[in-house]
Design a protein around this motif. Structure first.
Motif, PDB file in Angstrom:
ATOM      1  N   GLN A   4       0.864  -1.181   0.000  1.00 54.01           N
ATOM      2  CA  GLN A   4       0.000   0.000   0.000  1.00 54.01           C
ATOM      3  C   GLN A   4       0.896   1.225   0.000  1.00 54.01           C
ATOM      4  OE1 GLN A   4      -2.358  -0.508   3.514  1.00 54.01           O
ATOM      5  NE2 GLN A   4      -0.696  -0.003   4.908  1.00 54.01           N
ATOM      6  N   GLY A   5       0.380   2.322  -0.522  1.00 59.74           N
ATOM      7  CA  GLY A   5       1.170   3.540  -0.570  1.00 59.74           C
ATOM      8  C   GLY A   5       0.505   4.602  -1.411  1.00 59.74           C
ATOM      9  N   ARG A   6       1.347   5.477  -1.984  1.00 60.29           N
ATOM     10  CA  ARG A   6       0.848   6.584  -2.807  1.00 60.29           C
ATOM     11  C   ARG A   6       1.555   6.607  -4.155  1.00 60.29           C
ATOM     12  NH1 ARG A   6      -2.376  10.340  -0.418  1.00 60.29           N
ATOM     13  NH2 ARG A   6      -2.485  10.272   1.844  1.00 60.29           N
ATOM     14  N   THR A   7       0.814   7.087  -5.161  1.00 59.75           N
ATOM     15  CA  THR A   7       1.404   7.277  -6.486  1.00 59.75           C
ATOM     16  C   THR A   7       2.044   8.656  -6.540  1.00 59.75           C
ATOM     17  OG1 THR A   7      -0.568   8.301  -7.420  1.00 59.75           O
ATOM     18  CG2 THR A   7      -0.432   5.881  -7.529  1.00 59.75           C
ATOM     19  N   LYS A   8       2.682   8.974  -7.661  1.00 59.20           N
ATOM     20  CA  LYS A   8       3.302  10.301  -7.819  1.00 59.20           C
ATOM     21  C   LYS A   8       2.254  11.416  -7.782  1.00 59.20           C
ATOM     22  CE  LYS A   8       3.658   9.947 -12.891  1.00 59.20           C
ATOM     23  NZ  LYS A   8       2.415  10.535 -13.259  1.00 59.20           N
ATOM     24  N   ASP A   9       0.993  11.068  -8.094  1.00 58.60           N
ATOM     25  CA  ASP A   9      -0.092  12.047  -8.059  1.00 58.60           C
ATOM     26  C   ASP A   9      -0.778  12.112  -6.699  1.00 58.60           C
ATOM     27  OD1 ASP A   9       0.318  12.712 -10.753  1.00 58.60           O
ATOM     28  OD2 ASP A   9      -0.915  11.016 -11.401  1.00 58.60           O
ATOM     29  N   ILE A  25       2.620  -6.328  -6.315  1.00 60.42           N
ATOM     30  CA  ILE A  25       3.709  -6.021  -7.245  1.00 60.42           C
ATOM     31  C   ILE A  25       3.709  -7.031  -8.383  1.00 60.42           C
ATOM     32  CG2 ILE A  25       6.219  -5.886  -7.491  1.00 60.42           C
ATOM     33  CD1 ILE A  25       6.301  -4.778  -4.635  1.00 60.42           C
ATOM     34  N   THR A  26       3.688  -6.511  -9.608  1.00 61.94           N
ATOM     35  CA  THR A  26       3.705  -7.378 -10.795  1.00 61.94           C
ATOM     36  C   THR A  26       5.094  -7.455 -11.413  1.00 61.94           C
ATOM     37  OG1 THR A  26       3.044  -5.539 -12.219  1.00 61.94           O
ATOM     38  CG2 THR A  26       1.284  -6.933 -11.324  1.00 61.94           C
ATOM     39  N   SER A  27       5.902  -6.416 -11.226  1.00 61.90           N
ATOM     40  CA  SER A  27       7.286  -6.410 -11.707  1.00 61.90           C
ATOM     41  C   SER A  27       8.023  -5.297 -10.989  1.00 61.90           C
ATOM     42  CB  SER A  27       7.348  -6.217 -13.230  1.00 61.90           C
ATOM     43  OG  SER A  27       6.823  -4.961 -13.592  1.00 61.90           O
ATOM     44  N   LYS A  28       9.337  -5.305 -11.122  1.00 61.29           N
ATOM     45  CA  LYS A  28      10.121  -4.263 -10.463  1.00 61.29           C
ATOM     46  C   LYS A  28      11.381  -3.975 -11.262  1.00 61.29           C
ATOM     47  CE  LYS A  28      12.305  -7.560  -7.352  1.00 61.29           C
ATOM     48  NZ  LYS A  28      12.706  -7.846  -5.991  1.00 61.29           N
ATOM     49  N   ASN A  29      11.877  -2.748 -11.091  1.00 58.72           N
ATOM     50  CA  ASN A  29      13.119  -2.317 -11.711  1.00 58.72           C
ATOM     51  C   ASN A  29      14.011  -1.839 -10.572  1.00 58.72           C
ATOM     52  OD1 ASN A  29      15.203  -0.755 -12.837  1.00 58.72           O
ATOM     53  ND2 ASN A  29      13.963  -0.328 -14.664  1.00 58.72           N
ATOM     54  N   VAL A  39       2.791  -1.824  -9.620  1.00 62.27           N
ATOM     55  CA  VAL A  39       1.772  -2.342  -8.705  1.00 62.27           C
ATOM     56  C   VAL A  39       0.435  -2.435  -9.437  1.00 62.27           C
ATOM     57  CG1 VAL A  39       0.532  -1.915  -6.548  1.00 62.27           C
ATOM     58  CG2 VAL A  39       2.960  -1.300  -6.733  1.00 62.27           C
ATOM     59  N   TYR A  40      -0.169  -3.643  -9.402  1.00 65.80           N
ATOM     60  CA  TYR A  40      -1.528  -3.810  -9.912  1.00 65.80           C
ATOM     61  C   TYR A  40      -2.458  -3.313  -8.815  1.00 65.80           C
ATOM     62  CZ  TYR A  40      -5.778  -5.694 -11.881  1.00 65.80           C
ATOM     63  OH  TYR A  40      -7.039  -5.804 -12.405  1.00 65.80           O
ATOM     64  N   VAL A  41      -3.252  -2.291  -9.110  1.00 69.89           N
ATOM     65  CA  VAL A  41      -4.073  -1.619  -8.109  1.00 69.89           C
ATOM     66  C   VAL A  41      -5.399  -2.361  -7.921  1.00 69.89           C
ATOM     67  CG1 VAL A  41      -5.191   0.542  -7.453  1.00 69.89           C
ATOM     68  CG2 VAL A  41      -3.004   0.585  -8.687  1.00 69.89           C
ATOM     69  N   VAL A  42      -5.647  -2.783  -6.678  1.00 74.25           N
ATOM     70  CA  VAL A  42      -6.884  -3.468  -6.328  1.00 74.25           C
ATOM     71  C   VAL A  42      -7.843  -2.509  -5.638  1.00 74.25           C
ATOM     72  CG1 VAL A  42      -7.856  -5.362  -4.957  1.00 74.25           C
ATOM     73  CG2 VAL A  42      -5.712  -5.682  -6.185  1.00 74.25           C
ATOM     74  N   GLN A  43      -7.308  -1.570  -4.854  1.00 76.27           N
ATOM     75  CA  GLN A  43      -8.122  -0.547  -4.212  1.00 76.27           C
ATOM     76  C   GLN A  43      -7.397   0.788  -4.307  1.00 76.27           C
ATOM     77  OE1 GLN A  43      -9.174  -1.476  -0.187  1.00 76.27           O
ATOM     78  NE2 GLN A  43     -10.365  -3.267  -0.743  1.00 76.27           N
ATOM     79  N   SER A  44      -8.176   1.860  -4.441  1.00 77.51           N
ATOM     80  CA  SER A  44      -7.598   3.196  -4.523  1.00 77.51           C
ATOM     81  C   SER A  44      -8.664   4.231  -4.192  1.00 77.51           C
ATOM     82  CB  SER A  44      -7.054   3.468  -5.924  1.00 77.51           C
ATOM     83  OG  SER A  44      -6.577   4.793  -6.041  1.00 77.51           O
ATOM     84  N   VAL A  95       0.406   0.600 -11.994  1.00 78.06           N
ATOM     85  CA  VAL A  95       1.091   1.883 -11.886  1.00 78.06           C
ATOM     86  C   VAL A  95       2.524   1.664 -11.426  1.00 78.06           C
ATOM     87  CG1 VAL A  95      -1.001   3.218 -11.444  1.00 78.06           C
ATOM     88  CG2 VAL A  95       0.251   2.273  -9.527  1.00 78.06           C
ATOM     89  N   ALA A  96       3.423   2.504 -11.916  1.00 79.46           N
ATOM     90  CA  ALA A  96       4.823   2.479 -11.489  1.00 79.46           C
ATOM     91  C   ALA A  96       4.963   3.400 -10.287  1.00 79.46           C
ATOM     92  CB  ALA A  96       5.723   2.935 -12.623  1.00 79.46           C
TER      93      ALA A  96
END
Length: 124
Positions: free
Chosen positions: A11-16, A24-28, A36-41, A51-52
């Protein structure tokens, strides 16, 4: 160094500034970004998207044994259908069958969960 693994619930916040929960679906690791595949927002349009997010903007969610309860499995079955993941669908329906059998044998200790619509969003 990123301390998250693919499939971790976060859980957390996006840049917006949108609040998100998902997995998490992938990472760099080089860029310190997790997809992150968003299930709740708090931003409805973000639900069901990926969303990255900078890893410093998210944290792991406590592990819950959601696959021990019928309602969350139904949400995951819906997601498996939406993503056309036949293997996951088969695994989830098998798990659902096990839970229904346990409930009919009299050991129903399932928690009371809020009514939710598709992809786990709480309604009403």
């Amino acid at each position: 160094m990123m301390s998250f693994a693919i499939s971790d619930w976060v859980q957390g916040r996006t840049k917006d500034g949108e609040l998100i929960q998902g997995f998490i679906t992938s990472k760099n690791e080089k860029l310190n970004i997790a997809n992150v595949y968003v299930v709740q927002s708090d931003h409805d349009a973000a639900v069901g998207t990926t969303v990255a997010v900078l890893s410093s903007w998210i944290k792991k969610q406590p592990t819950v044994q959601v696959l021990d309860y019928e309602e969350p499995i139904l949400d995951f079955i819906e997601l498996a259908l939406a993503t056309r993941d036949e293997e996951w669908f088969a695994e989830l329906t098998g798990r659902l069958h096990e839970i229904v059998q346990k409930q009919t044998s009299g050991s129903n200790n399932a928690p009371i969960l809020y009514n939710r619509n598709s992809f786990g969003r709480i309604i009403g």
